[in-house]
Design an enzyme around this catalytic site. Structure first.
Site, short mmCIF file in Angstrom:
data_model
loop_
_atom_site.label_atom_id
_atom_site.label_comp_id
_atom_site.label_asym_id
_atom_site.label_seq_id
_atom_site.Cartn_x
_atom_site.Cartn_y
_atom_site.Cartn_z
N HIS A 164 0.81 -1.22 0.00
CA HIS A 164 0.00 0.00 0.00
C HIS A 164 0.85 1.27 0.00
O HIS A 164 0.33 2.37 -0.07
CB HIS A 164 -0.94 -0.01 1.21
N LYS B 68 3.45 4.10 -1.57
CA LYS B 68 3.57 4.78 -2.85
C LYS B 68 4.95 5.43 -2.85
O LYS B 68 5.10 6.64 -2.71
CB LYS B 68 2.49 5.85 -3.02
N ASP C 193 18.72 6.18 -7.02
CA ASP C 193 20.16 6.37 -6.85
C ASP C 193 20.61 6.41 -5.39
O ASP C 193 21.61 7.05 -5.04
CB ASP C 193 20.61 7.65 -7.57
#
Length: 412
Positions: free
Chosen positions: A355, A357, A362
């Site tokens: 859930h 996001k 890098d």
């Protein structure tokens, strides 16, 4: 007896009930009439666009973007929690203030670190707590707020929530556990009352610290799904979240606004949407695609609703130029075009109860917040928080490694 004394006695009763733990939706409820002025709010607004499948942010079951499959926990546009989350500890509100460190992310599951982080912030709150939360239905959290209000008779609590996740009934009473708090004259709850989602997950404490999360205040978010949260005390960033909160809470503005520059402060940068036109990619989305395009060594993604091929194409291009790309996607999105394209290109991709996001680039740049990689996120109320800090990135990469090792590639 004055009004404050009356409320103080009321919340002490609630707190006594709460001391027994999370309980069920009936535990700790005091039969007090609901204020009459609440009856004018809309009872039932559509959660998703009419021409696409509903995705209530059924949290890991799908953050509910209207353009994606139905998701079981009612998030980005239709995650309707289909299964019952397993039992997990319901931490009590700390008796004393021990402020959590800023800039140190927490993750779930298990729930103790993130729940402790949030409850420590609540315990330390002195004057105000302002929350914009898509879904708040865990009795455990409501119990904590009840206990805090009983203990601190000067605290003001303000919520902005999505009307689809907690509509008002015919009598004007909220149909979720937050109704228990609204009986206090120090608690105000505003609903968005629109078809787009109020999909934020942030809380501002004393206008000095902001808790930014991918998690809703639900049992599933804390006990089942992979989520993340971080505390930010950078003044410019806290103020930016405060301005967006006031836009919704005071002005009642939830729809698109003219494009705005991201707000920067210290190692942070934050974007908000929706912007006009909501049918076009939000600024944060375009910048995310460009950042993937500029990556040189690594890209690790943990994402719930993933339906936009612009991101998958950028990740595939990075993979082909030698960037080490890996992705963990929510189970219900593993069959969508972006995930299938990544697999076909040879990008390592796992699926699980995801859930978050989050994107780490890098080993230095972290993108987190409430926004999924979907068209619905352009029209929802969302925030995208960017952090340029190798130490923070290392914490997110460590969590990625933990979850990647515990999951596997989707079945062909």
């Amino acid at each position: 007896m004055n009004t404050r004394d009356s409320w103080g006695r009321f919340w002490l009763v609630v707190a006594a009930f709460a001391a027994g733990g999370c309980g069920t939706s009936d535990d700790g409820v005091v039969d007090v009439p609901h204020p009459a002025d609440a009856a004018d709010a809309d009872a039932d607004a559509a959660d998703a666009d009419a021409d696409v499948p509903v995705e209530a942010e059924a949290e890991a079951a799908g953050d509910a973007d209207a353009d994606a499959p139905m998701e079981a926990d009612g998030d980005d546009g239709g995650e309707a929690e289909a299964d019952v989350p397993p039992a997990c500890p319901c931490p009590a509100l700390p008796a004393v203030c021990a402020a959590p460190a800023a800039g140190e992310p927490t993750f779930t599951p298990p729930n103790e670190a993130m729940a402790g982080q949030f409850l420590d912030l609540l315990a330390c709150a002195d004057a105000s707590v302002r929350l914009a939360i898509y879904e708040t239905d865990w009795e455990c959290v409501v119990d904590a707020f009840a206990a805090k209000l009983a203990a601190d008779t000067d605290l003001v609590v303000q919520f902005v929530i999505d009307d689809d996740m907690c509509p008002r009934g015919a009598d004007g009473t909220l149909t979720c556990p937050l109704a228990r708090l609204e009986t206090s004259d120090r608690v105000t709850i505003v609903l968005d009352n629109r078809s787009g989602l109020m999909h934020h997950k942030f809380a501002i404490f004393d206008d000095a610290r902001v808790w930014v999360a991918s998690a809703n205040l639900t049992q599933r978010s804390f006990c089942t799904d992979n989520n993340n949260a971080i505390v930010v005390d950078q003044a410019e960033i806290v103020a930016a979240y405060g301005n967006v909160f006031r836009r919704m809470f005071v002005d009642g503005t939830f729809g698109p606004v003219p494009p705005e520059e991201p707000v920067a402060g210290g190692s942070y940068r934050v974007y908000f949407s929706p912007e006009t036109p909501a049918s076009a990619p939000a600024r944060w989305f375009n910048d995310l695609v460009a950042a993937v395009g500029a990556a040189t060594t690594s890209a690790e993604a943990m994402i719930n609703a993933f339906t936009r091929t612009e991101v998958s194409e950028a990740l595939i291009a990075a993979h082909r130029r030698g960037v080490a790309v890996r992705v963990i996607v929510q189970n219900t999105y593993a069959d969508e075009a972006p995930a299938q394209a990544l697999l076909a290109a040879g990008v390592p991709l796992h699926a699980g109860e995801m859930h978050s996001k989050t994107l780490v680039l890098d080993g230095r740049t972290v993108v987190t917040g409430s926004a999924n990689w979907s068209a619905n996120a352009w029209s929802n109320n969302e925030n995208s928080l960017w952090i340029e800090d190798p130490a923070v990135a290392a914490a997110y990469r460590a969590e990625f490694e933990r979850v990647f090792a515990a999951t596997s590639a989707p079945a062909p």
